[in-house]
Every structure is written in structure tokens, then in C-alpha cells.
Write an enzyme that holds these catalytic residues in place. Structure first.
Site: not given
Length: 435
Positions: A22-23, A97, A121
Site C-alpha cells: 500500500k505505502n 492521506r 488515520d
């Protein structure tokens, strides 16, 4: 709003292949804006955060074509910059984000980039200063609309410069890197993040024609080029998901094989799990975790209690501290968990205490865990997922607990984990999604 219903206490068995990281993919997707040519990205995880960013790219005018379940082509040859100033973008961009990382590529290629205050988050302060200070150093003008929480940078031309980042921010490094590749002259970024995900972004940009050296170090040198070409890129397996599956195996006392983990990119993760007493084997590029009835936390060589703390790469990733904390609840021994980077990430431990775990929350950053050594099983309960990593940690706890647990707000888990209930069912878990 959906929930998970989990019948805990069952042993699992089988093989799991981790999703794409994901990152990493959030950075890689933003980089497609740097070229009008086609870019193909493989191993894209089907998760909420990634799908939201793909939607935003589509609204920007990027041609998106899904080639297979986890492969896409992107072509940013007809960008609609008017979308950036629309109310739709203010709504769409604020929900994610990772949307902050479209600013660097847009600034580099089109001379302007805007973003509403990003969401994500609720784990504490996550400031954006590093990003915008980098853009300003390259020659951009910064503006901020306080009423709308709307940020903007503009520049007729960017110029290479030397900069020292105030923190080794991963998304900040990625954003500045993507803005510098098309700048005039040479840029050096010192105190750059050097995670495998940044290394992957650098490799992708270089394959597109960028000139980046120092990849893998905290000093990146970027010689600006006039244009970038298309490319094909494959995303690494997600190291956080790999750590999560280790947690699933350990807490349910199960035998599990995790396939194709890219061992060379796991950093300290295997060593930290070994310090918790967990046994596993490297089999080619797989991790084999045998069924284990007990695991004992190692003390330091002077006999003092082990501390597991997060740090910028190559330190231990903060995204796995929640998993380590849950695993420690059934270990033999005591460990101090020190979450340095985010002040709200340990607040989920009250749910574990309700389940019978022995956890002392010392302050917003530190928790001491006294393990049960499986002498006392966690008890099922009803709980709510506060963020992605706490959510998966509570899910792991529920899988090990006696009785049936309910986890609400599971969209948080879906933001980071692809099709999690089906994959858990495939190895024998008793879990269902309910409204």
C-alpha cells in the site's frame, strides 16, 4: 457500516500470498502524472485507499485501464487541471492521506499543485511542512486558504537546490523527489527517507528517464531532465501485511506459509519477531511458520526488559508495532512497546485489556505488555477499529480469543487489506462480514 463477526480459538493452516505494498503504490500512482506516455503498474492491491487515489487520477483526466485483477495502465496525456479547484476535488482529496503526493508531480509538470487538508488515520499529528518547505526550496510560491484548509504551490520553473529535510518523511521525500526530477539543475536531498518504497519509486523514475543517484541512502542527488517517458513497474509485496500474517499464525498457534515475501526488503522485521521468541524459517523467498505452543521474549544481554521501538528505515516500521503488541499478549515474558512517531496509535490497547490482556499504558507513546504464555486465553468482545493497523491487530486478537467477537468500522481495515475475510477463510478462519 459493515462489521466482522469472528469466532475465535480455531487453528488455521495453509498458504498466503501477500498483496502489493500500500505505502509504495500510493507513491507510484502519483508518479504517472509526470509523463504523457503510458505507464503500466502491476501488483496493485484492491483496497479502499488505492481505489480512492485511482478515482482521483481518473477525475484529473488520467486514462485508467484495468488490465487484470491487479494490473493497470495509466496515461496522463490530457490532464484536467480545472478539477483541482473544484468542490469535488476538495471532497475527494480530503478523504485520503496519500492524495498529498499528487502535488509534487503536478507542480513539476504543470507548474501548480493544490490539495485540501488530507484525511487518513486518526493516529496523531501528521504535519505537511516537510513537503511544502521542499517545494519552496525548489522555487515554488506557497499559499494556504485557512477557511477551506486548502494548500497550493505554483511556479513557472523549478530550480535544483541543496536541501536538508527537517525529518526523514517518506511521503515528503517522495513528493519532493517527484517535483525535482523535472527541475532545472541539480537537487540534493539530505536526510531523505530510504525505505524500500522510496527505492522503488527512484527505480521507477530512473526507468522513465530520470537521473537519480544515491538510491537506498539518505542522500539523494537528482539531476533534472526535460521530460520523462512511460514504463512498466511491479509493486513490492506489502511488508506490513507480511508481519500481520505472522501475527495471525502465532496468535492462533497455526502452521502457515507466506509466499514471495521479498526477504531482502524486510529489514529488521524478521529480527524483531525472533526477539519475541517466534520461530520461522526462510524457504527460498517464502516464510514458513510452524505451529508453536509457546514463544519467549528475549531480554537484553544485561537482563533488562526488551524494548521494541519504531524508527525511520532501516529502523523498525511503526506500522507493525500494533501487531507486535498483540503478539506479546500471549508471549512468555515482558516487553515495552515504544511508539515514538504517533501519539494516538496505542489507544486501542483498552480493547485488549477488555479481552483480558495484561497491558499497562504508560503514556500516549509507551505500553508495557506482560504475556500470558497462552495460560489465559483472550476473551471475545465487541470493539471498533480506530485505524488500519489497530484494526488488523484487534482482528488478530479476535481470531485467538475464546468466543465470538464483533469488530465495527471495518472500513478502516479494508483501507489497507485486500479481501481480508476471504483470505482468512481460505486458511480456516471463522469470519463473516455483516451489516
Amino acid at each position: 457500516m459493515a462489521s466482522f463477526k469472528i469466532e475465535g480459538g480455531h487453528k488455521l493452516q495453509g498458504t498466503i500470498t501477500p498483496q502489493g505494498a500500500k505505502n509504495e503504490v500510493l507513491q507510484i500512482l502519483c508518479a504517472v502524472l509526470l509523463t504523457p506516455e503510458k505507464v503500466i503498474i502491476n501488483n496493485v492491491p484492491d483496497i479502499i485507499d488505492v481505489n480512492k487515489l485511482i478515482f482521483i487520477l481518473g477525475e484529473l483526466g488520467v486514462k485508467v485501464n484495468k488490465l487484470s485483477s491487479n494490473s493497470y495502465s495509466f496515461q496522463a496525456d490530457e490532464i484536467n487541471l480545472g478539477y483541482l479547484e473544484s468542490s469535488d476535488f476538495k471532497r475527494d482529496g480530503s478523504s485520503l492521506r496519500g492524495s498529498i503526493m499528487i502535488v509534487g508531480p503536478l507542480l513539476a509538470r504543470f507548474g501548480k499543485g493544490y490539495i485540501p487538508k488530507p484525511g487518513g488515520d486518526k493516529i496523531g499529528r501528521r504535519r505537511l511542512d516537510t513537503h511544502f518547505e521542499g517545494f519552496i526550496n525548489l522555487g515554488a510560491k506557497f499559499r494556504y486558504n485557512k477557511e477551506d484548509n486548502f494548500y497550493g504551490v505554483e511556479a513557472e520553473e523549478l530550480f535544483g537546490t541543496d536541501m536538508l529535510l527537517d525529518e526523514a518523511s517518506v511521503t515528503g521525500t517522495a513528493n519532493i523527489l517527484m517535483s525535482a526530477v523535472l527541475a532545472t539543475g541539480t537537487t540534493t536531498i539530505y536526510n531523505a527517507a530510504c525505505e524500500p518504497y522510496i527505492q522503488q519509486l527512484c527505480k521507477m523514475l530512473n526507468s522513465m528517464g530520470a537521473n537519480i543517484t544515491g538510491v537506498g541512502s539518505n542522500l539523494l542527488t537528482i539531476n533534472g531532465v526535460k521530460e520523462l517517458k512511460g514504463c512498466e513497474h511491479t509493486v513490492l509485496p506489502d511488508m506490513i501485511e507480511i508481519g500481520s500474517w505472522i501475527g495471525v499464525a502465532v496468535m492462533t498457534r497455526s502452521e502457515l506459509t507466506i509466499k514471495n515475501v521479498s526477504w531482502e526488503n524486510l529489514g529488521q522485521i524478521p529480527d524483531v519477531f525472533r526477539k519475541l521468541g517466534i520461530q520461522f524459517e526462510k524457504r527460498g523467498d517464502d516464510i514458513y511458520i510452524p505451529e508453536q505452543d509457546s514463544y519467549e521474549i528475549q531480554n537484553y544481554i544485561d537482563g533488562s526488559v526488551l524494548t521494541v521501538a519504531d524508527a525511520p528505515w532501516p529502523g523498525f516500521t511503526p506500522d507493525l508495532l500494533s501487531i507486535v503488541l498483540v503478539i506479546a499478549t500471549q508471549a512468555k515474558g515482558t516487553v515495552l512497546i515504544h511508539q515514538k512517531m504517533f501519539e494516538s496509535r496505542l489507544f486501542f490497547v483498552d480493547k485488549l485489556i477488555d479481552m483480558g490482556a495484561k497491558v499497562i499504558l504508560c503514556d500516549p507513546h509507551r505500553a508495557t505488555v506482560i504475556g500470558h504464555n497462552f495460560q489465559s486465553q483472550l476473551k471475545a468482545t465487541k470493539m471498533t477499529s480506530p485505524d488500519i493497523r489497530a484494526g488488523i491487530s484487534l482482528l488478530i486478537a479476535a481470531l485467538s480469543a475464546k468466543g465470538t467477537s464483533i469488530i465495527n468500522n471495518i472500513e478502516q481495515i479494508d483501507r489497507g487489506y485486500e479481501n481480508i475475510e476471504a483470505r482468512l477463510k481460505s486458511i480456516g478462519a471463522k469470519i463473516e462480514r455483516i451489516d
